[in-house]
Each structure stands twice: as C-alpha cells, then as structure tokens.
Design a protein around this motif. Structure first.
Motif, PDB file in Angstrom:
ATOM      1  N   GLY A 101       0.749  -1.218  -0.029  1.00 50.18           N
ATOM      2  CA  GLY A 101      -0.030  -0.072  -0.059  1.00 50.18           C
ATOM      3  C   GLY A 101       0.922   1.097   0.046  1.00 50.18           C
ATOM      4  N   LEU A 102       1.889   1.411  -0.421  1.00 50.09           N
ATOM      5  CA  LEU A 102       2.700   2.403  -0.695  1.00 50.09           C
ATOM      6  C   LEU A 102       2.138   3.750  -1.284  1.00 50.09           C
ATOM      7  CD1 LEU A 102       5.958   0.638  -2.269  1.00 50.09           C
ATOM      8  CD2 LEU A 102       5.624   1.109   0.175  1.00 50.09           C
ATOM      9  N   SER A 103       2.490   4.783  -0.892  1.00 52.17           N
ATOM     10  CA  SER A 103       2.130   6.062  -1.411  1.00 52.17           C
ATOM     11  C   SER A 103       2.726   6.225  -2.583  1.00 52.17           C
ATOM     12  CB  SER A 103       2.567   7.274  -0.425  1.00 52.17           C
ATOM     13  OG  SER A 103       3.826   7.212  -0.310  1.00 52.17           O
ATOM     14  N   SER A 104       2.171   7.143  -3.699  1.00 48.49           N
ATOM     15  CA  SER A 104       2.863   7.207  -4.949  1.00 48.49           C
ATOM     16  C   SER A 104       4.401   7.783  -4.723  1.00 48.49           C
ATOM     17  CB  SER A 104       2.301   8.540  -5.563  1.00 48.49           C
ATOM     18  OG  SER A 104       2.001   9.407  -5.021  1.00 48.49           O
ATOM     19  N   GLU A 105       4.909   8.569  -3.853  1.00 48.70           N
ATOM     20  CA  GLU A 105       6.057   9.056  -3.560  1.00 48.70           C
ATOM     21  C   GLU A 105       7.063   7.747  -3.282  1.00 48.70           C
ATOM     22  OE1 GLU A 105       8.705  11.893  -0.986  1.00 48.70           O
ATOM     23  OE2 GLU A 105       6.675  12.255  -0.790  1.00 48.70           O
ATOM     24  N   ARG A 106       6.425   6.918  -2.281  1.00 46.66           N
ATOM     25  CA  ARG A 106       7.236   5.592  -1.732  1.00 46.66           C
ATOM     26  C   ARG A 106       7.295   4.714  -2.888  1.00 46.66           C
ATOM     27  NH1 ARG A 106      10.697   5.054   2.236  1.00 46.66           N
ATOM     28  NH2 ARG A 106      10.264   3.637   3.845  1.00 46.66           N
ATOM     29  N   GLN A 107       6.346   4.552  -3.761  1.00 49.16           N
ATOM     30  CA  GLN A 107       6.382   3.584  -4.892  1.00 49.16           C
ATOM     31  C   GLN A 107       7.424   4.033  -5.932  1.00 49.16           C
ATOM     32  OE1 GLN A 107       2.698   2.964  -6.940  1.00 49.16           O
ATOM     33  NE2 GLN A 107       3.235   0.868  -7.297  1.00 49.16           N
ATOM     34  N   LYS A 108       7.502   5.352  -6.289  1.00 50.19           N
ATOM     35  CA  LYS A 108       8.505   5.824  -6.925  1.00 50.19           C
ATOM     36  C   LYS A 108       9.794   5.398  -6.603  1.00 50.19           C
ATOM     37  CE  LYS A 108      10.135  10.187  -9.217  1.00 50.19           C
ATOM     38  NZ  LYS A 108       9.807  11.543  -9.108  1.00 50.19           N
ATOM     39  N   GLU A 255       5.284  -0.260   6.317  1.00 55.94           N
ATOM     40  CA  GLU A 255       4.521  -0.750   5.072  1.00 55.94           C
ATOM     41  C   GLU A 255       4.603  -2.227   4.864  1.00 55.94           C
ATOM     42  OE1 GLU A 255       6.814   3.232   3.614  1.00 55.94           O
ATOM     43  OE2 GLU A 255       7.030   1.427   4.933  1.00 55.94           O
ATOM     44  N   MET A 256       5.667  -3.065   5.276  1.00 57.95           N
ATOM     45  CA  MET A 256       5.744  -4.370   4.963  1.00 57.95           C
ATOM     46  C   MET A 256       5.083  -5.275   6.312  1.00 57.95           C
ATOM     47  SD  MET A 256       9.858  -4.697   3.665  1.00 57.95           S
ATOM     48  CE  MET A 256      10.238  -3.614   2.073  1.00 57.95           C
ATOM     49  N   MET A 257       4.211  -4.581   6.964  1.00 64.31           N
ATOM     50  CA  MET A 257       3.402  -5.243   7.971  1.00 64.31           C
ATOM     51  C   MET A 257       2.570  -6.248   7.483  1.00 64.31           C
ATOM     52  SD  MET A 257       2.389  -2.961  11.171  1.00 64.31           S
ATOM     53  CE  MET A 257       1.596  -4.339  11.882  1.00 64.31           C
TER      54      MET A 257
END
Length: 280
Positions: A101-108, A255-257
C-alpha cells in the motif's frame, strides 16, 4: 492556548534525563572556563549538540530505511541475474508494492531502487553492509529479508544458478550460515509449492490431500514423523519470528506489515492442515 506548567515541567525533565551526560560534560567545561555563567552556557551547548547528534545518527542509521532500500535494490539485482527481467519478476515486484500500500512517492522510490539494482555495476554489498550492521542480532528480521528475496527469485517458478549465487551472497553479508540458508530455502520451496497447490486445489480440486499435507510439513520446516510437541514448538517459533508488530519493533518498515501478516496466515494454514490430518 493556555500554558500547561506541569506538562512543560515534565518535558523539560525528560530532556534533562535524555541528555544528562552531555549536560554534565558541557557544564563542567563551561565552569572551568567561565565560572557560573560558563556552567550554564556549557550545559546548554552540550544538550544542543547531543540532540543534534542523536537526530543525525538516528536518520543515518534507520533500520527501516535501510531495509526498504535493500529490499527493492536487491530484488532488482535478482531480477536481472539471468540477463533479462521476466514479466513474472516485474509482476512480483509490483505485487509487493501494491500489497504494501505504498504512497505514490514511496512507490516511485521503490521503482528507482529496483532499477538501480538491475544495473550491471550495482554491488549489493553497498546496501547490505549497512543493513547487516543494524540488524545483525535481529534474526527474525534477517529471515524476513531473505524470504522476500527468495520469493522474488521463485517468481518465475524456479531459482537459477545465477539467482542462487546472489542469495548466497545476501546470506553471507547478513552473517547467515550455509545451514541456515539451506533450511530457509527448503521451507520457502515448500511454501511456494503449498501456495500454488492450495490455490489449484481450491479452484479445481486437482491436487491430492497427501501432497498438500507433505508440503504443509515443509512450510513448518519439520518432518512428517515429528511429535505433536515438536510440531507445536516449530509452529510457535515461526509465528513469533513473523509476528508483524515484533518485526516492526525490530526495524521492519511499517509498510511491510502486510507481508508479515501474510506469512503468519500461511504458517497458520499449514499448521491447521496438519492438526486436522492428525485428528483424523
């Protein structure tokens, strides 16, 4: 907003306790050089320097950031190990990002790390040595990291020699023994087969219960003739090692929970299948 004298006092007291050593050293230096005024000024400067260093070190040595960075860059290295990145490997990386469920910034950021890892000149030691220094004695966290990478290697259905060489290097850099690596790989291969066959059995009923049961034992890392007591011990150990809250407390990115939760569900499913068969 009204001034809360009690809360302000408590916060001040906490600051003094957290920086007591710096306060004493700074105060003594100030006292020797400037009397009472020097004592006060030196103490204040000591506290300020202490807080700044703590923030600097805390940001530089953050196990969650190191874990995140290493996860996706090493995943990229594995994907390119055979010379080309397969669609299954790309999809696995995307699935991990989506499940987190990463945010767009974190996914980038994750995509950039994955791309860096694919570069032929990328050295995984650059990201694994800092991570290893931070989690060397946090065994569950090391296991979780290698499990994620093994799943990435198995995404296309098999682990190639090139991928296996990278996994060996990962384990060596994380100070895991060959025996630990072999046991983990055996469990992960059983888990991969168990997942695939459980899905096929649910959809088509085409997989025998004996096959699923054998793989369930493999998921728990025990033989089929293990005693009930040893079976429960193995189950509890794995559940504890993969407990999401415990892993986050040790340095797993929040995020990895979800990935950790999925692991505990797989372990629970395998254990339930074995118990049901033994009741039989």
């Amino acid at each position: 907003m009204a001034f809360d004298a009690q809360r302000s006092g408590e916060n001040f007291g906490q600051m003094i306790r957290n920086n007591s050593t710096a306060l004493v050293i700074g105060g003594l230096i100030g006292l020797m050089s400037g009397g009472l005024f020097g004592l006060l000024l030196g103490g204040a400067i000591g506290v300020a320097i202490s807080k700044g260093l703590k923030n600097l070190v805390g940001n530089a040595l953050n196990p969650q950031d190191a874990f995140f960075k290493a996860t996706f860059s090493v995943m990229g290295k594995l994907a390119k190990a055979d010379g080309r990145v397969s669609q299954e490997e790309i999809q696995y990386a995307r699935d991990v990002m989506n499940r987190m469920g990463l945010s767009s910034e974190r996914q980038k950021q994750a995509i950039e790390l994955f791309t860096q890892g694919k570069d032929e000149h990328f050295d995984i030691a650059d990201v694994l040595r800092p991570l290893s220094a931070l989690i060397r004695y946090r065994v569950p966290l090391k296991l979780m990291f290698v499990e994620i990478q093994l799943q990435a290697a198995m995404a296309d259905g098999q682990v190639s020699e090139a991928e296996l060489a990278i996994i060996r290097e990962v384990c060596a850099l994380l100070h895991m023994s060959q025996a630990e690596m072999a046991a983990l790989m055996a469990r992960m291969q059983s888990q991969f087969s168990y997942q695939q066959h459980s899905y096929q059995s649910h959809q088509h009923g085409s997989v025998s219960q004996a096959t699923l049961l054998k793989e369930a034992y493999g998921v728990l890392g025990v033989s089929e003739d293990v005693s009930d007591a040893e079976l429960k011990k193995a189950y509890r150990r794995l559940m504890s090692q993969h407990h999401p809250d415990k892993l986050v407390a040790k340095g797993l990115p929040e995020e990895m929970m979800q990935l950790a939760k999925e692991k505990t569900q797989e372990i629970q499913s395998a254990y339930d299948r074995i118990r049901q068969a033994r009741k039989g």
